[in-house]
Structures are given as structure tokens and as C-alpha cells.
Design a protein around this motif. Structure first.
Motif, PDB file in Angstrom:
ATOM      1  N   ALA A  24       0.798  -1.247   0.148  1.00 54.39           N
ATOM      2  CA  ALA A  24       0.096   0.163   0.002  1.00 54.39           C
ATOM      3  C   ALA A  24       0.892   1.404  -0.027  1.00 54.39           C
ATOM      4  O   ALA A  24       1.832   1.319   0.687  1.00 54.39           O
ATOM      5  N   PRO A  25       0.524   2.457  -0.617  1.00 52.05           N
ATOM      6  CA  PRO A  25       1.327   3.458  -0.754  1.00 52.05           C
ATOM      7  C   PRO A  25       1.595   3.973   0.800  1.00 52.05           C
ATOM      8  O   PRO A  25       0.409   4.015   1.562  1.00 52.05           O
ATOM      9  N   THR A  26       2.674   4.916   0.972  1.00 53.27           N
ATOM     10  CA  THR A  26       2.851   5.264   2.285  1.00 53.27           C
ATOM     11  C   THR A  26       2.007   6.602   2.277  1.00 53.27           C
ATOM     12  O   THR A  26       2.294   7.507   1.459  1.00 53.27           O
ATOM     13  N   VAL A  27       1.258   6.767   3.433  1.00 56.43           N
ATOM     14  CA  VAL A  27       0.617   8.156   3.694  1.00 56.43           C
ATOM     15  C   VAL A  27       1.704   9.024   4.473  1.00 56.43           C
ATOM     16  O   VAL A  27       2.235   8.672   5.486  1.00 56.43           O
ATOM     17  N   VAL A  28       1.798  10.327   3.946  1.00 59.61           N
ATOM     18  CA  VAL A  28       2.634  11.221   4.525  1.00 59.61           C
ATOM     19  C   VAL A  28       1.819  12.313   5.023  1.00 59.61           C
ATOM     20  O   VAL A  28       1.356  13.033   4.210  1.00 59.61           O
ATOM     21  N   ARG A  29       1.804  12.431   6.244  1.00 56.87           N
ATOM     22  CA  ARG A  29       1.250  13.506   7.144  1.00 56.87           C
ATOM     23  C   ARG A  29       2.002  14.503   7.849  1.00 56.87           C
ATOM     24  O   ARG A  29       2.958  14.067   8.438  1.00 56.87           O
ATOM     25  N   GLU A  63      -8.189  18.711  12.853  1.00 56.09           N
ATOM     26  CA  GLU A  63      -8.769  17.384  12.323  1.00 56.09           C
ATOM     27  C   GLU A  63      -7.740  16.788  11.307  1.00 56.09           C
ATOM     28  O   GLU A  63      -7.710  17.548  10.311  1.00 56.09           O
ATOM     29  N   ALA A  64      -7.451  15.550  11.380  1.00 61.37           N
ATOM     30  CA  ALA A  64      -6.543  15.089  10.312  1.00 61.37           C
ATOM     31  C   ALA A  64      -7.407  14.996   9.004  1.00 61.37           C
ATOM     32  O   ALA A  64      -8.528  14.874   8.877  1.00 61.37           O
ATOM     33  N   SER A  65      -6.843  15.614   8.010  1.00 64.04           N
ATOM     34  CA  SER A  65      -7.381  15.713   6.324  1.00 64.04           C
ATOM     35  C   SER A  65      -6.810  14.642   5.675  1.00 64.04           C
ATOM     36  O   SER A  65      -5.823  14.193   5.442  1.00 64.04           O
ATOM     37  N   ASP A  66      -7.744  14.120   4.907  1.00 64.57           N
ATOM     38  CA  ASP A  66      -7.439  13.202   3.616  1.00 64.57           C
ATOM     39  C   ASP A  66      -7.056  14.030   2.356  1.00 64.57           C
ATOM     40  O   ASP A  66      -6.630  13.351   1.251  1.00 64.57           O
ATOM     41  N   CYS A  67      -7.322  15.241   2.550  1.00 62.39           N
ATOM     42  CA  CYS A  67      -6.894  16.159   1.324  1.00 62.39           C
ATOM     43  C   CYS A  67      -5.336  16.283   0.928  1.00 62.39           C
ATOM     44  O   CYS A  67      -4.588  16.449   1.876  1.00 62.39           O
ATOM     45  N   ALA A  68      -5.053  16.278  -0.155  1.00 61.58           N
ATOM     46  CA  ALA A  68      -3.635  16.848  -0.606  1.00 61.58           C
ATOM     47  C   ALA A  68      -3.409  18.057  -0.658  1.00 61.58           C
ATOM     48  O   ALA A  68      -4.103  18.945  -1.307  1.00 61.58           O
ATOM     49  N   ILE A  69      -2.276  18.316   0.253  1.00 64.67           N
ATOM     50  CA  ILE A  69      -1.991  19.709   0.519  1.00 64.67           C
ATOM     51  C   ILE A  69      -0.754  19.882   0.211  1.00 64.67           C
ATOM     52  O   ILE A  69       0.334  19.017   0.544  1.00 64.67           O
ATOM     53  N   HIS A  70      -0.348  21.087  -0.768  1.00 66.94           N
ATOM     54  CA  HIS A  70       0.995  21.214  -1.136  1.00 66.94           C
ATOM     55  C   HIS A  70       1.813  21.995  -0.183  1.00 66.94           C
ATOM     56  O   HIS A  70       1.365  23.033   0.695  1.00 66.94           O
ATOM     57  N   GLY A  71       3.117  21.575   0.155  1.00 62.37           N
ATOM     58  CA  GLY A  71       3.887  22.120   1.266  1.00 62.37           C
ATOM     59  C   GLY A  71       5.280  22.101   0.713  1.00 62.37           C
ATOM     60  O   GLY A  71       5.504  21.930  -0.649  1.00 62.37           O
ATOM     61  N   SER A  72       6.268  22.341   1.355  1.00 62.10           N
ATOM     62  CA  SER A  72       7.659  22.511   0.921  1.00 62.10           C
ATOM     63  C   SER A  72       8.060  21.109   0.479  1.00 62.10           C
ATOM     64  O   SER A  72       9.150  21.086  -0.575  1.00 62.10           O
ATOM     65  N   GLY A  73       7.631  20.012   0.929  1.00 58.04           N
ATOM     66  CA  GLY A  73       8.268  18.557   0.372  1.00 58.04           C
ATOM     67  C   GLY A  73       7.258  18.089  -0.684  1.00 58.04           C
ATOM     68  O   GLY A  73       7.489  16.949  -0.980  1.00 58.04           O
ATOM     69  N   TYR A  75       3.257  17.305  -2.280  1.00 62.70           N
ATOM     70  CA  TYR A  75       2.039  16.945  -1.720  1.00 62.70           C
ATOM     71  C   TYR A  75       2.026  15.973  -0.518  1.00 62.70           C
ATOM     72  O   TYR A  75       2.649  15.147  -0.495  1.00 62.70           O
ATOM     73  N   HIS A  76       1.314  16.278   0.415  1.00 62.77           N
ATOM     74  CA  HIS A  76       1.001  15.489   1.532  1.00 62.77           C
ATOM     75  C   HIS A  76      -0.170  15.809   2.169  1.00 62.77           C
ATOM     76  O   HIS A  76      -0.943  16.577   1.817  1.00 62.77           O
ATOM     77  N   TRP A 141      -6.705  25.216   6.208  1.00 58.93           N
ATOM     78  CA  TRP A 141      -5.981  24.010   6.154  1.00 58.93           C
ATOM     79  C   TRP A 141      -4.717  24.259   6.314  1.00 58.93           C
ATOM     80  O   TRP A 141      -4.039  25.068   5.540  1.00 58.93           O
ATOM     81  N   PHE A 142      -4.047  23.429   7.049  1.00 60.55           N
ATOM     82  CA  PHE A 142      -2.680  23.501   7.512  1.00 60.55           C
ATOM     83  C   PHE A 142      -1.417  22.587   7.044  1.00 60.55           C
ATOM     84  O   PHE A 142      -1.966  21.492   7.016  1.00 60.55           O
ATOM     85  N   SER A 143      -0.403  23.017   6.643  1.00 63.65           N
ATOM     86  CA  SER A 143       0.607  22.203   6.446  1.00 63.65           C
ATOM     87  C   SER A 143       1.556  22.516   7.441  1.00 63.65           C
ATOM     88  O   SER A 143       2.291  23.371   7.199  1.00 63.65           O
TER      89      SER A 143
END
Length: 159
Positions: A24-29, A63-73, A75-76, A141-143
Motif C-alpha cells: 500500500a502507498p505510504t501516507v505522509v502527513r 482534524e486530520a485531513s485526507d486532502c492533498a495539501i501542497h507544502g515544501s516537500g 503534496y502530503h 487547511w494547515f501544512s
């Protein structure tokens, strides 16, 4: 003929060398925002025009989100914090309900007693029934500790 045989051998070797992964793909949060209340307060200080007299901000917990947020590294998955922004004028006489308690902000509290629970980590939380909260809802929405987006709806991911 040799060329065809060599090409076939190369295809067979390449097919045997690759294997299909069923991992399974690794989820990065990112980490949960630590100073989100200060960050959101600063956002409203900068973005809202004019005087903000009687401003009240009600913060939900991250609250933990399943949405892809763009950050410095790249999408996560990030965090969403619900906030209610209210600038309604303070009334000198708050409506009273028989048997209800009145909070310091002038809103009537629930007729039922507060139901408090203590989590395993020692953090207490309380719930009220029949509480009315007025104001405009915003979803931040926070990164990590950085605001990635602000929306008015929680049911859709930010653009």
C-alpha cells in the motif's frame, strides 16, 4: 532471425526482472499545527478590513485531513481547523431560558448538565447539548504550522 531472437530474449529477461508490488502507498502527513490559534488570529487581523470590534473567534481542534495539501516537500496530507468568526454586537440583556446557565459571552448554555470525559492521555473534553453558535464558518487547511488554504466548506478539498 538473430535480431528477433535477441529481442525476444531481452523482453523475457525484462519481464522476469520486474515484479509487481502489492504494498500500500505510504501516507505522509505533516505534524499537527501547534500555534494554529495565533496563526488564524493573525490571518483575520491582516485580511479583514475595517475595525473588528466585538470580534470573537471560536476554534475547533485540528482534524486530520485526507486532502492533498501542497507544502515544501510536495503534496502530503495536512490538517483542517474549523473556526467561527463572529462580530455580532454584544447585547446588554441576554435572553434567559428557565433552568439554563448563561456563559460570559451572553449565549444561553444547554439545559442539560455538561458531560465531561477524560481521555487515556489525561485530556478532558466536554460536550453540551442544544448550544447555538452564530457567526461565519471558516476552514483553515494547515501544512504543519503554515496555512495552506482557507475555505468556507469542509466537505471539499482546497484547490
Amino acid at each position: 532471425m538473430r535480431t528477433i531472437a535477441a529481442a525476444m530474449a531481452a523482453c523475457v529477461a525484462a519481464g522476469c526482472a520486474t515484479s509487481q508490488r502489492t504494498d500500500a502507498p505510504t501516507v505522509v502527513r505533516t505534524k499537527a499545527p501547534a500555534h494554529y490559534q495565533e496563526t488564524v488570529t493573525n490571518y483575520f487581523d491582516i485580511m479583514m478590513r475595517g475595525p473588528q470590534t466585538n470580534r470573537k473567534l471560536a476554534f475547533g481542534s485540528p482534524e486530520a485531513s485526507d486532502c492533498a495539501i501542497h507544502g515544501s516537500g510536495g503534496y502530503h496530507q495536512g490538517w483542517m481547523v474549523p473556526v467561527i468568526y463572529d462580530t455580532s454586537p454584544v447585547t446588554s440583556t441576554a435572553p434567559t431560558v428557565k433552568g439554563a446557565k448563561t456563559s460570559t459571552s451572553g449565549t444561553a448554555a444547554a439545559n442539560k448538565p455538561v458531560q465531561a470525559t477524560v481521555n487515556d492521555d489525561g485530556v478532558a473534553s466536554a460536550t453540551l447539548s442544544e448550544v447555538k453558535i452564530s457567526g461565519k464558518g471558516y476552514f483553515f487547511w494547515f501544512s504543519s504550522d503554515t496555512i495552506a488554504a482557507v475555505t468556507r466548506r469542509a466537505d471539499s478539498c482546497p484547490p
